[in-house]
Design a protein around this motif. Structure first.
Motif, mmCIF file in Angstrom:
data_model
loop_
_atom_site.group_PDB
_atom_site.id
_atom_site.type_symbol
_atom_site.label_atom_id
_atom_site.label_comp_id
_atom_site.label_asym_id
_atom_site.label_seq_id
_atom_site.Cartn_x
_atom_site.Cartn_y
_atom_site.Cartn_z
ATOM 1 N N PRO A 8 0.808 -1.212 0.000
ATOM 2 C CA PRO A 8 0.000 0.000 0.000
ATOM 3 C C PRO A 8 0.844 1.266 0.000
ATOM 4 O O PRO A 8 0.495 2.246 -0.645
ATOM 5 C CB PRO A 8 -0.793 -0.098 1.312
ATOM 6 C CG PRO A 8 -0.722 -1.515 1.716
ATOM 7 C CD PRO A 8 0.569 -2.022 1.196
ATOM 8 N N VAL A 9 1.950 1.261 0.751
ATOM 9 C CA VAL A 9 2.712 2.488 0.884
ATOM 10 C C VAL A 9 3.541 2.789 -0.362
ATOM 11 O O VAL A 9 3.580 3.910 -0.844
ATOM 12 C CB VAL A 9 3.629 2.425 2.124
ATOM 13 C CG1 VAL A 9 4.398 3.721 2.251
ATOM 14 C CG2 VAL A 9 2.794 2.168 3.350
ATOM 15 N N THR A 10 4.175 1.759 -0.889
ATOM 16 C CA THR A 10 4.992 2.014 -2.065
ATOM 17 C C THR A 10 4.269 1.512 -3.315
ATOM 18 O O THR A 10 4.889 1.071 -4.258
ATOM 19 C CB THR A 10 6.345 1.298 -1.958
ATOM 20 O OG1 THR A 10 6.055 -0.101 -1.868
ATOM 21 C CG2 THR A 10 7.121 1.746 -0.769
ATOM 22 N N GLN A 11 2.980 1.590 -3.283
ATOM 23 C CA GLN A 11 2.220 0.977 -4.370
ATOM 24 C C GLN A 11 2.534 1.628 -5.718
ATOM 25 O O GLN A 11 2.811 2.813 -5.822
ATOM 26 C CB GLN A 11 0.731 1.061 -4.066
ATOM 27 C CG GLN A 11 0.001 2.248 -4.677
ATOM 28 C CD GLN A 11 -1.311 2.490 -3.965
ATOM 29 O OE1 GLN A 11 -1.642 3.622 -3.678
ATOM 30 N NE2 GLN A 11 -2.058 1.440 -3.666
ATOM 31 N N VAL B 124 9.829 6.329 -1.392
ATOM 32 C CA VAL B 124 8.391 6.117 -1.567
ATOM 33 C C VAL B 124 8.087 5.537 -2.944
ATOM 34 O O VAL B 124 7.286 4.623 -3.082
ATOM 35 C CB VAL B 124 7.635 7.441 -1.345
ATOM 36 C CG1 VAL B 124 6.157 7.265 -1.686
ATOM 37 C CG2 VAL B 124 7.781 7.895 0.095
ATOM 38 N N ARG B 240 -1.836 2.389 8.416
ATOM 39 C CA ARG B 240 -2.614 2.094 7.207
ATOM 40 C C ARG B 240 -4.000 1.590 7.599
ATOM 41 O O ARG B 240 -5.024 2.027 7.057
ATOM 42 C CB ARG B 240 -1.945 0.967 6.402
ATOM 43 C CG ARG B 240 -0.957 1.365 5.346
ATOM 44 C CD ARG B 240 -1.430 2.340 4.362
ATOM 45 N NE ARG B 240 -2.422 1.842 3.413
ATOM 46 C CZ ARG B 240 -2.956 2.588 2.463
ATOM 47 N NH1 ARG B 240 -2.609 3.851 2.351
ATOM 48 N NH2 ARG B 240 -3.839 2.090 1.635
ATOM 49 N N ARG B 245 -4.011 8.941 5.756
ATOM 50 C CA ARG B 245 -3.597 9.212 4.390
ATOM 51 C C ARG B 245 -2.123 8.874 4.206
ATOM 52 O O ARG B 245 -1.341 8.965 5.141
ATOM 53 C CB ARG B 245 -3.818 10.681 4.076
ATOM 54 C CG ARG B 245 -5.259 11.012 3.746
ATOM 55 C CD ARG B 245 -5.301 12.204 2.825
ATOM 56 N NE ARG B 245 -4.277 13.167 3.212
ATOM 57 C CZ ARG B 245 -4.555 14.439 3.477
ATOM 58 N NH1 ARG B 245 -5.782 14.877 3.386
ATOM 59 N NH2 ARG B 245 -3.592 15.271 3.819
ATOM 60 N N LYS B 246 -1.777 8.533 2.979
ATOM 61 C CA LYS B 246 -0.405 8.127 2.695
ATOM 62 C C LYS B 246 0.599 9.222 3.073
ATOM 63 O O LYS B 246 1.640 8.951 3.673
ATOM 64 C CB LYS B 246 -0.295 7.808 1.207
ATOM 65 C CG LYS B 246 1.047 7.272 0.802
ATOM 66 C CD LYS B 246 1.009 6.804 -0.641
ATOM 67 C CE LYS B 246 2.395 6.446 -1.123
ATOM 68 N NZ LYS B 246 2.381 5.963 -2.494
ATOM 69 N N SER B 247 0.267 10.486 2.743
ATOM 70 C CA SER B 247 1.204 11.562 3.031
ATOM 71 C C SER B 247 1.394 11.717 4.537
ATOM 72 O O SER B 247 2.496 11.996 5.014
ATOM 73 C CB SER B 247 0.708 12.870 2.414
ATOM 74 O OG SER B 247 -0.568 13.185 2.916
ATOM 75 N N ILE B 249 1.173 9.303 6.764
ATOM 76 C CA ILE B 249 2.003 8.193 7.228
ATOM 77 C C ILE B 249 3.473 8.473 6.940
ATOM 78 O O ILE B 249 4.328 8.366 7.814
ATOM 79 C CB ILE B 249 1.584 6.872 6.541
ATOM 80 C CG1 ILE B 249 0.138 6.550 6.875
ATOM 81 C CG2 ILE B 249 2.506 5.744 6.965
ATOM 82 C CD1 ILE B 249 -0.388 5.339 6.148
ATOM 83 N N ILE B 250 3.741 8.864 5.687
ATOM 84 C CA ILE B 250 5.131 9.070 5.285
ATOM 85 C C ILE B 250 5.775 10.214 6.067
ATOM 86 O O ILE B 250 6.840 10.053 6.668
ATOM 87 C CB ILE B 250 5.222 9.373 3.764
ATOM 88 C CG1 ILE B 250 4.722 8.174 2.956
ATOM 89 C CG2 ILE B 250 6.647 9.721 3.373
ATOM 90 C CD1 ILE B 250 5.584 6.958 3.047
#
Lengths: 293, 336
Positions: A8-11, B124, B240, B245-247, B249-250
């Motif tokens: 999911p994160v590096t999708q 990423v 997750r 949201r992905k941003s 998390i990162i």
């Protein structure tokens, strides 16, 4: 760890199935290129006199600072010497110094680090403190001071570099051997009655050699750049020897005659890049964790 | 904790004393003769003159005696007199240090500003074209010889396009502001001289880019590797699952956790820049410690070489001590 967390994160938006050629390129592309560059330079260094159209040290002041042409492919320098020829011959010094410094430094450092980890006690303490002592100086400044003190010359500069080069290998070998020492096969060897030298050289060092090889490969480029740098500062080769660092130094004021300094620097860049590509690849092969990435 | 710190401190002090011995021995037992290097052939052939010179700088005393004199001076903040400039070495260092501090700091910040984001996006979007570009950029940064990069920059932007100023800290005709901190950017602001401020800033552009190039590669690769390590942790899976949201998390979770190795390596890189970027400063005629080191080495000015190497080694030792102590806070296991 698992592909589930990862995805999911590096999708990736689309994940097309890579062809065999693509996979090969992704995995071996850069290292292959690195190997190719290094091999080309080694061949050039060996066959320099056959390849070169001119004499590297032939002074011809009537032809000084000529731009690249049919007769002088990469132009001539301030003394009318052919830049292309001097570049070919310069590869000899760079490759030799790079390999000599790293190999001698690695052998010496590995030996000391290995002995330290194997002997323990006072010997270990003394060797590792000596290592720390050298590492507490910035390498380029210490090498500069020693090279200046010893006097100009390729051998002296190599000696100066060796003084600052061995400790990182000693540290790595020390930690590698410490890890290996506690392994069961070493105990088995001791029980079997093998002497310490045999255990160290025949069993422990061969098992610790992977990371050392990575460091050696990555380090040749580093050594080449450092030598060229000292040479650029006037502490490397004795004129008129053709060497890339000193060639850049000779051309550094000649901005209008850009070819004098640009090409030798570019040669350094390519050869160092070659070794770094190669070292990167070697690291990926030897480190299964990095491979998965 | 206290015991760990005290023992690290003790080791650092012992190392510092040993470092003075090493520097002293290098400067005093090597074959190069400082008198010959300084006096030139004519004066050096006059025996009386040479003897007088040796006596003046204490070069006629036995080795151990000179080391004791050297140590005694050090304790009193005396690094000796530079043979070339005829001034106390410490004064020289104080004079040259601000220029290096200014250049190193700006170069370092530049490397961080570009390197960290580049490392994050490379991690990423791993194995995509972004990652490949980041890899090639950092490899080229690490692989290009600084002195050559500096030449190319000067040739293109100063000689060719004429949009950047030449070597040096200021235009030859510009008037340097009164020295307060020694940092030109700050001194010009204090003096309210905005014209000179702009000139000083413009002169910083090329050398700081050159200086940043090598550090940039290191920062990018460390950030990338460290981010990849953190992305695989369980807390990322939890985040997750919570539907963040992905941003978020990162940048909110992965990045702060990935920062520790970047801080450590970055600190060492900064120390290295501070110790004087010899190549960059020499080419840009930047009046900093790097240029001073180079000039002293070329002139075999041993008091100056000893002084600068010692100061730099002490800075190194101090930064290593700080890193060791910070580890103790970050990871208590090291105190075992």
């Amino acid at each position: 760890m698992s592909a589930v967390t990862d995805a999911p994160v590096t999708q990736r938006a689309v994940a097309p199935v890579a062809t065999r050629a693509q996979r090969w390129r992704r995995r071996y592309g850069l290292p292959a290129m690195g190997t190719l560059i290094v091999l080309i330079w080694i061949v050039v260094a060996i066959t320099a006199p056959l390849l070169s159209p001119h004499d590297p040290n032939m002074v011809d002041v009537t032809n000084r600072l000529k731009p690249p042409s049919g007769a002088h492919w990469l132009g001539t320098d301030a003394l009318g010497r052919d830049v292309f020829t001097r570049l070919l011959f310069g590869s000899r010094i760079s490759l030799t110094t790079g390999f000599v410094v790293v190999i001698v430094g690695a052998l010496f450092g590995t030996l000391l680090g290995g002995i330290a980890a194997f002997a323990r006690g006072k010997i270990e303490e003394a060797i590792m403190r000596l290592t720390d002592l050298v590492l507490c100086f910035p390498p380029i400044i210490l090498a500069l001071a020693i090279a200046a003190a010893l006097g100009i010359g390729t051998t002296n500069t190599i000696i100066a570099m060796l003084v600052v080069w061995w400790p990182k290998f000693a540290r790595l070998a020390h930690s590698m051997v410490l890890t290996q020492r506690s392994q069961e096969y070493v105990e088995a060897a001791i029980v079997a009655g093998f002497g310490p030298a045999r255990i160290l050289f025949r069993h422990i060092i061969p098992n610790s050699v992977g990371p050392l090889i990575v460091l050696v490969t990555l380090d040749v480029g580093n050594a080449i750049i450092t030598f060229a740098g000292l040479s650029f500062l006037g502490l490397g080769v004795v004129p008129p020897t053709a060497e890339w660092g000193s060639m850049v130094a000779e051309g550094r004021e000649l901005v209008a005659q850009w070819w004098v300094a640009t090409f030798p620097g570019f040669c350094i860049l390519t050869i160092v890049l070659g070794f770094n590509f190669l070292g990167d690849g070697v690291r990926d092969w030897l480190d299964p964790k990095a491979m998965k990435r | 904790m206290t015991r760990y710190i005290v023992s690290r401190l003790g080791i650092t002090i012992v190392m510092a004393v040993l470092a003075t011995l090493v520097i002293f021995l290098i400067a005093n037992t090597v074959p190069g003769d400082p008198v010959l290097a300084q006096l030139g052939d004519v004066a050096a052939s006059n025996k009386e003159f040479v003897a007088e010179w040796r006596a003046k700088f204490g070069l006629d005393l036995p080795l151990w005696h000179r080391y004791l004199i050297f140590l005694y001076g050090l304790i009193h903040g005396d690094l000796g007199i530079s043979i070339a400039s005829q001034r106390p070495v410490l004064d020289d260092i104080v004079q040259f240090a601000p220029a290096t501090l200014e250049l190193a700091t700006i170069g370092f910040v530049l490397a961080l500003l570009v390197g960290i984001p580049l490392g994050i996006v490379a991690a990423v979007w791993r194995d995509t074209w972004v990652d490949h570009i980041a890899r090639v950029v950092s490899l080229i940064g690490v692989s290009s010889p600084t002195f050559w990069l500096a030449f190319i920059m000067l040739a293109v932007f100063y000689g060719g396009l004429e949009i950047a100023p030449g070597p040096g800290q200021l235009d030859p005709i510009a008037l340097a502001p009164d020295r307060v901190t020694g940092l030109l950017l700050i001194d010009t602001v204090i003096a309210g001289d905005w014209g000179t401020f702009r000139d000083a800033a413009a002169h910083l552009v090329l050398p700081s880019i050159v200086l940043a190039a090598a550090t940039l590669g290191l920062i990018t690769r460390t950030t990338r590797a460290s981010m990849l390590e953190s992305i695989q942790q369980d807390y990322v899976r939890v985040a997750r699952a919570k539907g963040l949201r992905k941003s978020t998390i990162i940048l909110g979770h992965v990045f702060p956790n990935a920062l520790i190795p970047v801080v450590t390596l970055g600190g060492l890189a900064y120390a290295q820049l501070l110790s004087g970027a010899v190549m960059t400063e020499t080419i840009f005629s930047w009046p900093g410690l790097g240029l001073y080191t180079f000039r002293s080495a070329a002139a075999l000015d041993f008091p100056a070489i000893m002084g600068i190497t010692l100061v730099v080694a002490l800075v190194y030792l101090l930064i290593n001590l700080m890193i060791d102590i910070s580890y103790a806070y970050l990871d208590p296991r090291v105190m075992r």
